[in-house]
Design a protein around this motif. Structure first.
Motif, PDB file in Angstrom:
ATOM      1  N   ARG A 113      17.195  34.527  11.108  1.00 54.00           N
ATOM      2  CA  ARG A 113      16.252  33.458  10.763  1.00 54.00           C
ATOM      3  C   ARG A 113      16.062  32.510  11.939  1.00 54.00           C
ATOM      4  O   ARG A 113      16.980  31.815  12.348  1.00 54.00           O
ATOM      5  CB  ARG A 113      16.770  32.704   9.535  1.00 54.00           C
ATOM      6  CG  ARG A 113      15.815  31.699   8.960  1.00 54.00           C
ATOM      7  CD  ARG A 113      16.361  31.083   7.675  1.00 54.00           C
ATOM      8  NE  ARG A 113      15.419  30.141   7.105  1.00 54.00           N
ATOM      9  CZ  ARG A 113      15.342  28.879   7.473  1.00 54.00           C
ATOM     10  NH1 ARG A 113      16.175  28.406   8.405  1.00 54.00           N
ATOM     11  NH2 ARG A 113      14.451  28.070   6.926  1.00 54.00           N
ATOM     12  N   GLU A 114      14.845  32.492  12.482  1.00 52.81           N
ATOM     13  CA  GLU A 114      14.481  31.608  13.603  1.00 52.81           C
ATOM     14  C   GLU A 114      15.425  31.812  14.790  1.00 52.81           C
ATOM     15  O   GLU A 114      15.965  30.865  15.358  1.00 52.81           O
ATOM     16  CB  GLU A 114      14.484  30.137  13.152  1.00 52.81           C
ATOM     17  CG  GLU A 114      13.657  29.874  11.912  1.00 52.81           C
ATOM     18  CD  GLU A 114      12.195  30.285  12.061  1.00 52.81           C
ATOM     19  OE1 GLU A 114      11.532  29.798  12.991  1.00 52.81           O
ATOM     20  OE2 GLU A 114      11.726  31.113  11.252  1.00 52.81           O
ATOM     21  N   ILE A 116      15.042  35.223  16.973  1.00 51.13           N
ATOM     22  CA  ILE A 116      14.548  36.195  17.942  1.00 51.13           C
ATOM     23  C   ILE A 116      13.643  35.566  19.000  1.00 51.13           C
ATOM     24  O   ILE A 116      13.535  36.077  20.121  1.00 51.13           O
ATOM     25  CB  ILE A 116      13.833  37.355  17.209  1.00 51.13           C
ATOM     26  CG1 ILE A 116      13.732  38.568  18.132  1.00 51.13           C
ATOM     27  CG2 ILE A 116      12.481  36.925  16.650  1.00 51.13           C
ATOM     28  CD1 ILE A 116      13.300  39.836  17.417  1.00 51.13           C
ATOM     29  N   GLU A 117      13.033  34.438  18.683  1.00 54.60           N
ATOM     30  CA  GLU A 117      12.167  33.770  19.658  1.00 54.60           C
ATOM     31  C   GLU A 117      12.947  33.103  20.796  1.00 54.60           C
ATOM     32  O   GLU A 117      12.355  32.655  21.786  1.00 54.60           O
ATOM     33  CB  GLU A 117      11.286  32.715  18.969  1.00 54.60           C
ATOM     34  CG  GLU A 117      12.034  31.551  18.365  1.00 54.60           C
ATOM     35  CD  GLU A 117      12.530  31.795  16.945  1.00 54.60           C
ATOM     36  OE1 GLU A 117      12.972  30.837  16.305  1.00 54.60           O
ATOM     37  OE2 GLU A 117      12.463  32.964  16.472  1.00 54.60           O
ATOM     38  N   HIS A 118      14.267  33.061  20.693  1.00 51.18           N
ATOM     39  CA  HIS A 118      15.101  32.413  21.711  1.00 51.18           C
ATOM     40  C   HIS A 118      15.553  33.369  22.813  1.00 51.18           C
ATOM     41  O   HIS A 118      16.299  32.963  23.701  1.00 51.18           O
ATOM     42  CB  HIS A 118      16.336  31.787  21.056  1.00 51.18           C
ATOM     43  CG  HIS A 118      16.000  30.625  20.169  1.00 51.18           C
ATOM     44  ND1 HIS A 118      15.667  29.390  20.659  1.00 51.18           N
ATOM     45  CD2 HIS A 118      15.936  30.531  18.817  1.00 51.18           C
ATOM     46  CE1 HIS A 118      15.411  28.571  19.650  1.00 51.18           C
ATOM     47  NE2 HIS A 118      15.566  29.241  18.520  1.00 51.18           N
ATOM     48  N   GLY A 124      15.364  41.041  22.508  1.00 47.13           N
ATOM     49  CA  GLY A 124      15.041  41.029  21.083  1.00 47.13           C
ATOM     50  C   GLY A 124      15.080  42.423  20.490  1.00 47.13           C
ATOM     51  O   GLY A 124      15.562  42.630  19.374  1.00 47.13           O
ATOM     52  N   THR A 144      12.749  35.883  10.172  1.00 47.34           N
ATOM     53  CA  THR A 144      11.697  34.880  10.245  1.00 47.34           C
ATOM     54  C   THR A 144      11.585  34.372  11.676  1.00 47.34           C
ATOM     55  O   THR A 144      12.581  34.322  12.410  1.00 47.34           O
ATOM     56  CB  THR A 144      11.957  33.683   9.303  1.00 47.34           C
ATOM     57  OG1 THR A 144      13.023  32.882   9.818  1.00 47.34           O
ATOM     58  CG2 THR A 144      12.295  34.145   7.899  1.00 47.34           C
ATOM     59  N   THR A 145      10.365  33.998  12.061  1.00 44.30           N
ATOM     60  CA  THR A 145      10.122  33.521  13.420  1.00 44.30           C
ATOM     61  C   THR A 145       8.782  32.801  13.452  1.00 44.30           C
ATOM     62  O   THR A 145       7.933  33.025  12.577  1.00 44.30           O
ATOM     63  CB  THR A 145      10.131  34.711  14.408  1.00 44.30           C
ATOM     64  OG1 THR A 145      10.164  34.233  15.753  1.00 44.30           O
ATOM     65  CG2 THR A 145       8.922  35.599  14.224  1.00 44.30           C
ATOM     66  N   HIS A 174      12.153  28.097  23.027  1.00 43.77           N
ATOM     67  CA  HIS A 174      11.568  29.388  22.685  1.00 43.77           C
ATOM     68  C   HIS A 174      11.227  30.153  23.955  1.00 43.77           C
ATOM     69  O   HIS A 174      10.431  29.704  24.773  1.00 43.77           O
ATOM     70  CB  HIS A 174      10.323  29.200  21.823  1.00 43.77           C
ATOM     71  CG  HIS A 174      10.627  28.673  20.466  1.00 43.77           C
ATOM     72  ND1 HIS A 174       9.653  28.485  19.508  1.00 43.77           N
ATOM     73  CD2 HIS A 174      11.801  28.292  19.893  1.00 43.77           C
ATOM     74  CE1 HIS A 174      10.209  28.020  18.410  1.00 43.77           C
ATOM     75  NE2 HIS A 174      11.514  27.890  18.608  1.00 43.77           N
ATOM     76  N   GLU A 177       7.717  34.043  21.946  1.00 45.97           N
ATOM     77  CA  GLU A 177       7.180  33.978  20.589  1.00 45.97           C
ATOM     78  C   GLU A 177       6.263  35.174  20.363  1.00 45.97           C
ATOM     79  O   GLU A 177       5.531  35.592  21.263  1.00 45.97           O
ATOM     80  CB  GLU A 177       6.431  32.661  20.380  1.00 45.97           C
ATOM     81  CG  GLU A 177       7.383  31.472  20.400  1.00 45.97           C
ATOM     82  CD  GLU A 177       6.664  30.140  20.381  1.00 45.97           C
ATOM     83  OE1 GLU A 177       5.425  30.119  20.572  1.00 45.97           O
ATOM     84  OE2 GLU A 177       7.333  29.119  20.200  1.00 45.97           O
ATOM     85  N   TYR A 178       6.278  35.710  19.148  1.00 48.76           N
ATOM     86  CA  TYR A 178       5.632  36.990  18.861  1.00 48.76           C
ATOM     87  C   TYR A 178       4.272  36.845  18.202  1.00 48.76           C
ATOM     88  O   TYR A 178       4.072  36.019  17.312  1.00 48.76           O
ATOM     89  CB  TYR A 178       6.527  37.818  17.933  1.00 48.76           C
ATOM     90  CG  TYR A 178       7.723  38.419  18.620  1.00 48.76           C
ATOM     91  CD1 TYR A 178       7.699  39.743  19.054  1.00 48.76           C
ATOM     92  CD2 TYR A 178       8.868  37.672  18.853  1.00 48.76           C
ATOM     93  CE1 TYR A 178       8.795  40.305  19.695  1.00 48.76           C
ATOM     94  CE2 TYR A 178       9.968  38.219  19.497  1.00 48.76           C
ATOM     95  CZ  TYR A 178       9.920  39.529  19.912  1.00 48.76           C
ATOM     96  OH  TYR A 178      11.009  40.084  20.555  1.00 48.76           O
ATOM     97  N   GLY A 214       4.582  30.371  10.473  1.00 47.01           N
ATOM     98  CA  GLY A 214       5.688  31.308  10.620  1.00 47.01           C
ATOM     99  C   GLY A 214       5.424  32.671  10.010  1.00 47.01           C
ATOM    100  O   GLY A 214       4.487  32.863   9.223  1.00 47.01           O
TER     101      GLY A 214
END
Length: 223
Positions: A113-114, A116-118, A124, A144-145, A174, A177-178, A214
């Protein structure tokens, strides 16, 4: 906001890790705990449950309170310590989400949760493969992302082009971001069948689901 990395090397953490730690340590989690408990019931989460990027462990605590076994992993030592103190948890583990200290197929449900954007996109992909490894056959991944499409919408770009943000949010933590279609592809390539793909937090000004803030994915570990 959560992060992943190599816990044993302080210098490998993101540059704003102090800000993230402060946010996690200082936030009021009582209202959040109620919302999490409600979401756990609605999703029908069953253990063993693993929360990757667990922070203070509110999801772990609420899953255990619902009578299921649960574990959390994060790279932030001080935040995990706060979670152990706040919720009395003994199942919060300091570790790298890309090298999880668990056996193959150990969990029925894994949440990212929040997180993979990091990390960069190749990392990833490795992270998703590692989550597949620790999921049992037909186990569930919940991811979630932020939705990059929202930040690329023309209504957001009029003033943002000057900042060179190129369709990204304002969060400096971040890394990647996808786009929705990009995330779908990456989840499938990691060995998951997508069961549901939802947008959350709709845009108040443009009533299009695809411009929500999101993305929320539910996927099953493919054979």
């Amino acid at each position: 906001v959560m992060t992943v990395g190599t816990a044993s090397k302080k210098h490998s953490s993101p540059p704003d890790v102090t800000r993230m730690e402060r946010l996690l340590l200082e936030r009021d989690e009582e209202p959040l705990a109620d919302l999490v408990a409600q979401e756990i019931t609605e999703m029908g989460i069953r253990g063993p449950f693993l929360d990757v990027g667990a922070g203070t462990g509110v999801w772990v605590a609420m899953v255990e309170r619902a009578g299921e076994t649960a574990c959390g992993v994060d790279v932030l030592r001080s935040v995990l310590a706060q979670g152990r103190k706040r919720y009395g948890l003994s199942t919060l583990v300091l570790g790298d989400a890309a090298r999880l200290p668990f056996q193959d197929g150990a969990f029925r449900w894994v949440q990212l949760r929040e997180v993979i954007e990091h990390v960069e996109r190749p990392r990833g992909a490795s992270l998703l493969s590692e989550l597949r490894r620790v999921l049992a056959p037909e186990g569930t991944l919940r991811l979630t992302t932020p939705n990059r499409l929202k930040y690329a919408a023309p209504s957001r770009q009029i003033g943002r082009a000057w900042a060179g943000l190129s369709g990204r949010s304002d969060d400096p933590a971040h890394v990647h971001e996808y786009w929705p279609w990009e995330l779908r592809r990456q989840v499938r390539e990691a060995g998951f069948d997508i069961d549901s793909f939802r947008y959350r937090a709709p845009n108040r000004y443009v009533p299009l689901q695809c411009l929500s803030a999101g993305i929320d994915i539910r996927a099953t570990r493919a054979p």
